[in-house]
Each structure stands twice: as structure tokens, then as C-alpha cells.
Motif scaffolding. Structure first.
Motif, PDB file in Angstrom:
ATOM      1  N   GLY A  46       0.834  -1.196   0.000  1.00 37.84           N
ATOM      2  CA  GLY A  46       0.000   0.000   0.000  1.00 37.84           C
ATOM      3  C   GLY A  46       0.870   1.249   0.000  1.00 37.84           C
ATOM      4  O   GLY A  46       1.922   1.292   0.639  1.00 37.84           O
ATOM      5  N   LEU A  47       0.439   2.248  -0.716  1.00 39.02           N
ATOM      6  CA  LEU A  47       1.179   3.494  -0.829  1.00 39.02           C
ATOM      7  C   LEU A  47       0.190   4.645  -0.745  1.00 39.02           C
ATOM      8  O   LEU A  47      -0.814   4.667  -1.463  1.00 39.02           O
ATOM      9  N   ALA A  48       0.468   5.603   0.126  1.00 38.29           N
ATOM     10  CA  ALA A  48      -0.386   6.779   0.249  1.00 38.29           C
ATOM     11  C   ALA A  48       0.446   8.025  -0.068  1.00 38.29           C
ATOM     12  O   ALA A  48       1.561   8.190   0.437  1.00 38.29           O
ATOM     13  N   ILE A  49      -0.097   8.861  -0.916  1.00 42.76           N
ATOM     14  CA  ILE A  49       0.603  10.087  -1.333  1.00 42.76           C
ATOM     15  C   ILE A  49      -0.302  11.277  -1.026  1.00 42.76           C
ATOM     16  O   ILE A  49      -1.495  11.256  -1.331  1.00 42.76           O
ATOM     17  N   GLU A  50       0.300  12.300  -0.421  1.00 37.21           N
ATOM     18  CA  GLU A  50      -0.423  13.531  -0.132  1.00 37.21           C
ATOM     19  C   GLU A  50       0.501  14.705  -0.434  1.00 37.21           C
ATOM     20  O   GLU A  50       1.656  14.711   0.014  1.00 37.21           O
ATOM     21  N   ASN A  51       0.020  15.667  -1.172  1.00 34.91           N
ATOM     22  CA  ASN A  51       0.825  16.830  -1.571  1.00 34.91           C
ATOM     23  C   ASN A  51       2.126  16.418  -2.238  1.00 34.91           C
ATOM     24  O   ASN A  51       3.204  16.922  -1.937  1.00 34.91           O
ATOM     25  N   ARG A  52       2.023  15.433  -3.123  1.00 28.78           N
ATOM     26  CA  ARG A  52       3.154  14.909  -3.888  1.00 28.78           C
ATOM     27  C   ARG A  52       4.256  14.333  -3.003  1.00 28.78           C
ATOM     28  O   ARG A  52       5.404  14.274  -3.384  1.00 28.78           O
ATOM     29  N   ARG A  53       3.892  13.889  -1.802  1.00 27.30           N
ATOM     30  CA  ARG A  53       4.869  13.260  -0.905  1.00 27.30           C
ATOM     31  C   ARG A  53       4.309  11.919  -0.421  1.00 27.30           C
ATOM     32  O   ARG A  53       3.134  11.804  -0.111  1.00 27.30           O
ATOM     33  N   ILE A  54       5.185  10.946  -0.361  1.00 29.41           N
ATOM     34  CA  ILE A  54       4.791   9.640   0.179  1.00 29.41           C
ATOM     35  C   ILE A  54       4.792   9.740   1.691  1.00 29.41           C
ATOM     36  O   ILE A  54       5.794  10.115   2.309  1.00 29.41           O
ATOM     37  N   PHE A  55       3.642   9.444   2.306  1.00 27.61           N
ATOM     38  CA  PHE A  55       3.629   9.486   3.758  1.00 27.61           C
ATOM     39  C   PHE A  55       3.276   8.139   4.382  1.00 27.61           C
ATOM     40  O   PHE A  55       3.348   7.986   5.590  1.00 27.61           O
ATOM     41  N   LEU A  56       2.956   7.159   3.551  1.00 26.86           N
ATOM     42  CA  LEU A  56       2.699   5.831   4.093  1.00 26.86           C
ATOM     43  C   LEU A  56       3.033   4.785   3.040  1.00 26.86           C
ATOM     44  O   LEU A  56       2.512   4.833   1.929  1.00 26.86           O
ATOM     45  N   LEU A  57       3.916   3.890   3.379  1.00 25.28           N
ATOM     46  CA  LEU A  57       4.265   2.766   2.520  1.00 25.28           C
ATOM     47  C   LEU A  57       4.187   1.531   3.402  1.00 25.28           C
ATOM     48  O   LEU A  57       4.872   1.440   4.415  1.00 25.28           O
ATOM     49  N   ARG A  58       3.323   0.604   3.017  1.00 22.93           N
ATOM     50  CA  ARG A  58       3.094  -0.559   3.879  1.00 22.93           C
ATOM     51  C   ARG A  58       3.077  -1.826   3.043  1.00 22.93           C
ATOM     52  O   ARG A  58       2.421  -1.902   2.007  1.00 22.93           O
ATOM     53  N   ASP A  59       3.791  -2.822   3.516  1.00 27.11           N
ATOM     54  CA  ASP A  59       3.763  -4.168   2.942  1.00 27.11           C
ATOM     55  C   ASP A  59       3.148  -5.102   3.970  1.00 27.11           C
ATOM     56  O   ASP A  59       3.453  -5.008   5.154  1.00 27.11           O
ATOM     57  N   SER A  60       2.294  -5.992   3.506  1.00 33.38           N
ATOM     58  CA  SER A  60       1.719  -6.986   4.417  1.00 33.38           C
ATOM     59  C   SER A  60       1.695  -8.345   3.725  1.00 33.38           C
ATOM     60  O   SER A  60       1.568  -8.431   2.507  1.00 33.38           O
ATOM     61  N   VAL A  61       1.841  -9.377   4.528  1.00 33.45           N
ATOM     62  CA  VAL A  61       1.810 -10.739   4.033  1.00 33.45           C
ATOM     63  C   VAL A  61       0.716 -11.482   4.796  1.00 33.45           C
ATOM     64  O   VAL A  61       0.692 -11.472   6.021  1.00 33.45           O
ATOM     65  N   ASP A  62      -0.202 -12.091   4.064  1.00 29.70           N
ATOM     66  CA  ASP A  62      -1.278 -12.874   4.661  1.00 29.70           C
ATOM     67  C   ASP A  62      -0.989 -14.353   4.435  1.00 29.70           C
ATOM     68  O   ASP A  62      -0.698 -14.775   3.312  1.00 29.70           O
ATOM     69  N   LEU A  63      -1.073 -15.126   5.498  1.00 28.98           N
ATOM     70  CA  LEU A  63      -0.848 -16.569   5.437  1.00 28.98           C
ATOM     71  C   LEU A  63      -2.153 -17.280   5.742  1.00 28.98           C
ATOM     72  O   LEU A  63      -2.921 -16.848   6.606  1.00 28.98           O
ATOM     73  N   LYS A  64      -2.401 -18.387   5.052  1.00 25.61           N
ATOM     74  CA  LYS A  64      -3.632 -19.139   5.280  1.00 25.61           C
ATOM     75  C   LYS A  64      -3.347 -20.626   5.097  1.00 25.61           C
ATOM     76  O   LYS A  64      -2.686 -21.026   4.146  1.00 25.61           O
ATOM     77  N   LEU A  65      -3.823 -21.414   6.029  1.00 23.93           N
ATOM     78  CA  LEU A  65      -3.735 -22.867   5.955  1.00 23.93           C
ATOM     79  C   LEU A  65      -5.140 -23.427   5.822  1.00 23.93           C
ATOM     80  O   LEU A  65      -6.021 -23.097   6.609  1.00 23.93           O
ATOM     81  N   ASP A  66      -5.360 -24.248   4.816  1.00 28.57           N
ATOM     82  CA  ASP A  66      -6.624 -24.956   4.648  1.00 28.57           C
ATOM     83  C   ASP A  66      -6.350 -26.431   4.883  1.00 28.57           C
ATOM     84  O   ASP A  66      -5.532 -27.025   4.176  1.00 28.57           O
ATOM     85  N   LEU A  67      -7.007 -27.011   5.878  1.00 24.97           N
ATOM     86  CA  LEU A  67      -6.839 -28.421   6.209  1.00 24.97           C
ATOM     87  C   LEU A  67      -8.124 -29.161   5.868  1.00 24.97           C
ATOM     88  O   LEU A  67      -9.207 -28.729   6.251  1.00 24.97           O
ATOM     89  N   VAL A  68      -8.004 -30.250   5.132  1.00 27.09           N
ATOM     90  CA  VAL A  68      -9.146 -31.069   4.738  1.00 27.09           C
ATOM     91  C   VAL A  68      -8.927 -32.468   5.271  1.00 27.09           C
ATOM     92  O   VAL A  68      -7.854 -33.045   5.119  1.00 27.09           O
ATOM     93  N   ALA A  69      -9.962 -33.000   5.924  1.00 28.13           N
ATOM     94  CA  ALA A  69      -9.915 -34.369   6.433  1.00 28.13           C
ATOM     95  C   ALA A  69     -11.098 -35.147   5.874  1.00 28.13           C
ATOM     96  O   ALA A  69     -12.208 -34.624   5.793  1.00 28.13           O
ATOM     97  N   ILE A  70     -10.842 -36.401   5.496  1.00 32.05           N
ATOM     98  CA  ILE A  70     -11.900 -37.297   5.038  1.00 32.05           C
ATOM     99  C   ILE A  70     -11.785 -38.577   5.848  1.00 32.05           C
ATOM    100  O   ILE A  70     -10.725 -39.203   5.892  1.00 32.05           O
ATOM    101  N   SER A  71     -12.871 -38.929   6.500  1.00 32.98           N
ATOM    102  CA  SER A  71     -12.948 -40.169   7.275  1.00 32.98           C
ATOM    103  C   SER A  71     -14.315 -40.786   7.038  1.00 32.98           C
ATOM    104  O   SER A  71     -15.336 -40.101   7.136  1.00 32.98           O
ATOM    105  N   ALA A  72     -14.330 -42.071   6.731  1.00 33.54           N
ATOM    106  CA  ALA A  72     -15.575 -42.797   6.484  1.00 33.54           C
ATOM    107  C   ALA A  72     -16.428 -42.079   5.444  1.00 33.54           C
ATOM    108  O   ALA A  72     -17.632 -41.906   5.612  1.00 33.54           O
ATOM    109  N   ASP A  73     -15.790 -41.607   4.375  1.00 34.99           N
ATOM    110  CA  ASP A  73     -16.452 -40.888   3.278  1.00 34.99           C
ATOM    111  C   ASP A  73     -17.156 -39.614   3.721  1.00 34.99           C
ATOM    112  O   ASP A  73     -18.095 -39.153   3.081  1.00 34.99           O
TER     113      ASP A  73
END
Length: 89
Positions: free
Chosen positions: A33-60
Motif C-alpha cells: 500500500g502506498l499513500a501520497i499527499e501533496n506529492r509526498r509519500i507518507f505511508l508505505l506498507r507491505d503486508s503478508v497474509d498466510l492461510k492454511l486450509d486443512l481437509v480431512a476425510i474419514s468414512a467418506d
């Protein structure tokens, strides 16, 4: 811990909890993410989202659980819940 190690650990947890078949999907997405105000960068943010999906099958019966927290014990609890949910579906 590497993504491969996390996924392998989750598969082992699902098997240990009693799943006959299991699948683990590890997703990592990034945003910048980047925010610019009055031709100046005032916020630069990087974020990483992690997600685990677990699937189990037992007795169909299929159940899945998604988590976005990789702290100790969370994956094990999610694997336990997924296998328990197969008996409820």
C-alpha cells in the motif's frame, strides 16, 4: 519454519488424529500500500497474509478448517477439529 515443513506437519497431525485422507493447502499473499499527499509519500506498507486450509476425510465424510495463525499448537488444534467435524457431517 519453511512452508513445506508446516504443510508436512499439518498432514502428520491430520493422520495422527485419524483422518483416512487429508489435504493441506498453504497460501501466502502479499499486498503493498502506498499513500501520497501533496506529492509526498507518507505511508508505505507491505503486508503478508498466510492461510492454511486443512481437509480431512474419514468414512467418506468431508470436513475442512481454515486458519491464518501459525503459532505453536494452532495447526494441531485445527487438525483435531477437522477430524472431529468429519463425524458430525
Amino acid at each position: 519454519m519453511a512452508r513445506h515443513d508446516i504443510a508436512a506437519g499439518c498432514l502428520n497431525c491430520l493422520k495422527k488424529e485419524g483422518a483416512q485422507k487429508a489435504q493441506v493447502t498453504f497460501t501466502e499473499t502479499g499486498k503493498t500500500g502506498l499513500a501520497i499527499e501533496n506529492r509526498r509519500i507518507f505511508l508505505l506498507r507491505d503486508s503478508v497474509d498466510l492461510k492454511l486450509d486443512l481437509v480431512a476425510i474419514s468414512a467418506d465424510r468431508y470436513a475442512s478448517v481454515s486458519v491464518n495463525n501459525l503459532e505453536a499448537g494452532v495447526a494441531e488444534a485445527a487438525a483435531r477439529q477437522a477430524v472431529e467435524n468429519t463425524s458430525k457431517s
